[in-house]
Write a protein that holds these residues in place. Structure first.
Motif, PDB file in Angstrom:
ATOM      1  N   LYS A 143     -42.094 -12.230  64.378  1.00 33.31           N
ATOM      2  CA  LYS A 143     -41.133 -11.253  63.849  1.00 33.31           C
ATOM      3  C   LYS A 143     -40.888 -11.558  62.382  1.00 33.31           C
ATOM      4  O   LYS A 143     -40.737 -12.715  61.979  1.00 33.31           O
ATOM      5  CB  LYS A 143     -39.796 -11.328  64.599  1.00 33.31           C
ATOM      6  N   ILE A 144     -40.841 -10.500  61.581  1.00 30.34           N
ATOM      7  CA  ILE A 144     -40.549 -10.664  60.157  1.00 30.34           C
ATOM      8  C   ILE A 144     -39.070 -10.992  60.006  1.00 30.34           C
ATOM      9  O   ILE A 144     -38.206 -10.250  60.476  1.00 30.34           O
ATOM     10  CB  ILE A 144     -40.926  -9.396  59.369  1.00 30.34           C
ATOM     11  N   LYS A 145     -38.779 -12.112  59.342  1.00 27.42           N
ATOM     12  CA  LYS A 145     -37.402 -12.573  59.164  1.00 27.42           C
ATOM     13  C   LYS A 145     -36.905 -12.459  57.728  1.00 27.42           C
ATOM     14  O   LYS A 145     -35.704 -12.553  57.482  1.00 27.42           O
ATOM     15  CB  LYS A 145     -37.269 -14.032  59.625  1.00 27.42           C
ATOM     16  N   TYR A 146     -37.819 -12.284  56.787  1.00 24.57           N
ATOM     17  CA  TYR A 146     -37.430 -12.213  55.376  1.00 24.57           C
ATOM     18  C   TYR A 146     -38.546 -11.516  54.608  1.00 24.57           C
ATOM     19  O   TYR A 146     -39.729 -11.768  54.852  1.00 24.57           O
ATOM     20  CB  TYR A 146     -37.241 -13.621  54.817  1.00 24.57           C
ATOM     21  N   VAL A 147     -38.144 -10.635  53.708  1.00 24.10           N
ATOM     22  CA  VAL A 147     -39.102  -9.971  52.816  1.00 24.10           C
ATOM     23  C   VAL A 147     -38.470  -9.878  51.435  1.00 24.10           C
ATOM     24  O   VAL A 147     -37.322  -9.444  51.299  1.00 24.10           O
ATOM     25  CB  VAL A 147     -39.451  -8.544  53.290  1.00 24.10           C
ATOM     26  N   GLU A 148     -39.235 -10.288  50.437  1.00 23.76           N
ATOM     27  CA  GLU A 148     -38.815 -10.071  49.047  1.00 23.76           C
ATOM     28  C   GLU A 148     -39.973  -9.448  48.288  1.00 23.76           C
ATOM     29  O   GLU A 148     -41.068 -10.003  48.253  1.00 23.76           O
ATOM     30  CB  GLU A 148     -38.427 -11.383  48.358  1.00 23.76           C
ATOM     31  N   TYR A 149     -39.715  -8.274  47.726  1.00 20.33           N
ATOM     32  CA  TYR A 149     -40.608  -7.681  46.733  1.00 20.33           C
ATOM     33  C   TYR A 149     -39.927  -7.992  45.408  1.00 20.33           C
ATOM     34  O   TYR A 149     -38.864  -7.438  45.112  1.00 20.33           O
ATOM     35  CB  TYR A 149     -40.725  -6.170  46.921  1.00 20.33           C
ATOM     36  N   VAL A 150     -40.472  -8.915  44.636  1.00 17.71           N
ATOM     37  CA  VAL A 150     -39.819  -9.320  43.392  1.00 17.71           C
ATOM     38  C   VAL A 150     -39.749  -8.090  42.477  1.00 17.71           C
ATOM     39  O   VAL A 150     -40.775  -7.468  42.199  1.00 17.71           O
ATOM     40  CB  VAL A 150     -40.579 -10.490  42.728  1.00 17.71           C
ATOM     41  N   PRO A 151     -38.539  -7.719  42.020  1.00 19.55           N
ATOM     42  CA  PRO A 151     -38.381  -6.474  41.259  1.00 19.55           C
ATOM     43  C   PRO A 151     -39.146  -6.442  39.936  1.00 19.55           C
ATOM     44  O   PRO A 151     -39.577  -5.381  39.498  1.00 19.55           O
ATOM     45  CB  PRO A 151     -36.884  -6.363  41.007  1.00 19.55           C
ATOM     46  N   GLU A 152     -39.303  -7.585  39.300  1.00 17.03           N
ATOM     47  CA  GLU A 152     -40.096  -7.686  38.066  1.00 17.03           C
ATOM     48  C   GLU A 152     -41.219  -8.668  38.363  1.00 17.03           C
ATOM     49  O   GLU A 152     -40.990  -9.867  38.531  1.00 17.03           O
ATOM     50  CB  GLU A 152     -39.244  -8.158  36.889  1.00 17.03           C
ATOM     51  N   ILE A 153     -42.431  -8.150  38.450  1.00 15.87           N
ATOM     52  CA  ILE A 153     -43.584  -8.933  38.899  1.00 15.87           C
ATOM     53  C   ILE A 153     -43.839 -10.154  38.024  1.00 15.87           C
ATOM     54  O   ILE A 153     -44.357 -11.158  38.492  1.00 15.87           O
ATOM     55  CB  ILE A 153     -44.831  -8.023  38.996  1.00 15.87           C
TER      56      ILE A 153
END
Length: 170
Positions: A143-153
């Motif tokens: 199960k996915i417990k955490y996701v971060e798409y960094v806003p500034e790559i």
């Protein structure tokens, strides 16, 4: 590949991300990438472990190198956790960097062939055919417990938030 609604920039300029957005609570989709020996590797190969997927654009940039160094350092102290370091770099470049830096606690994987990881987790940058920077944490039950798409790559991920989630799972 479908566009998603994740808003990120690269050096201040908006970019378009493609693929399905990964969400906390979802079952982690299996994917296939290439190992440093050009062999197919699947997420399911790591069943029963907590999985940290460290996503980055290119091992040939300072921020990506720092991200790999940091996750390698942290992985040394985490039991029953595997850190999968994923980019579209060729496996040769990933291996060369890790060998030169002595990074042996992370598993570098290349998504260059099919963008299978990037499309199933929503990290493909349409304009560059690279992966955006981020972190995905998957528990032992997939199960996915955490996701971060960094806003500034061009910036590093939030290591502290990610590591707090990992430590809560072990």
């Amino acid at each position: 590949m479908e566009k998603n609604n994740i808003k990120v920039t690269f050096k201040g300029q908006p970019v378009t991300l493609l693929g399905k957005v990964a969400k906390v609570g979802d079952t982690a989709p299996d994917f296939t990438v290439l190992s440093s020996s050009l062999q197919p590797v699947k997420l399911s190969d790591y069943e029963g472990k907590v999985k940290v997927i460290a996503v980055y654009p290119s091992i040939d940039t300072g921020v990506c190198q720092a991200q790999n160094r940091r996750f390698n350092k942290e992985a040394d102290q985490l039991k029953d956790v595997v850190v999968l370091s994923v980019s579209v770099d060729l496996p040769f470049a990933q291996s060369r960097f890790c060998a030169a830096e002595g990074l042996n606690n992370i598993v570098t994987l290349s998504d260059h062939k099919d963008l299978d990881f990037g499309s199933k987790y929503g990290f493909v940058i349409q304009e560059l055919r690279l992966l955006a920077r981020g972190t995905v944490i998957i528990d032992k039950d997939n199960k996915i417990k955490y996701v971060e798409y960094v806003p500034e790559i061009a910036q590093e991920p939030d290591y502290e938030k990610a590591l707090a989630v990992v430590k809560s799972l072990i």
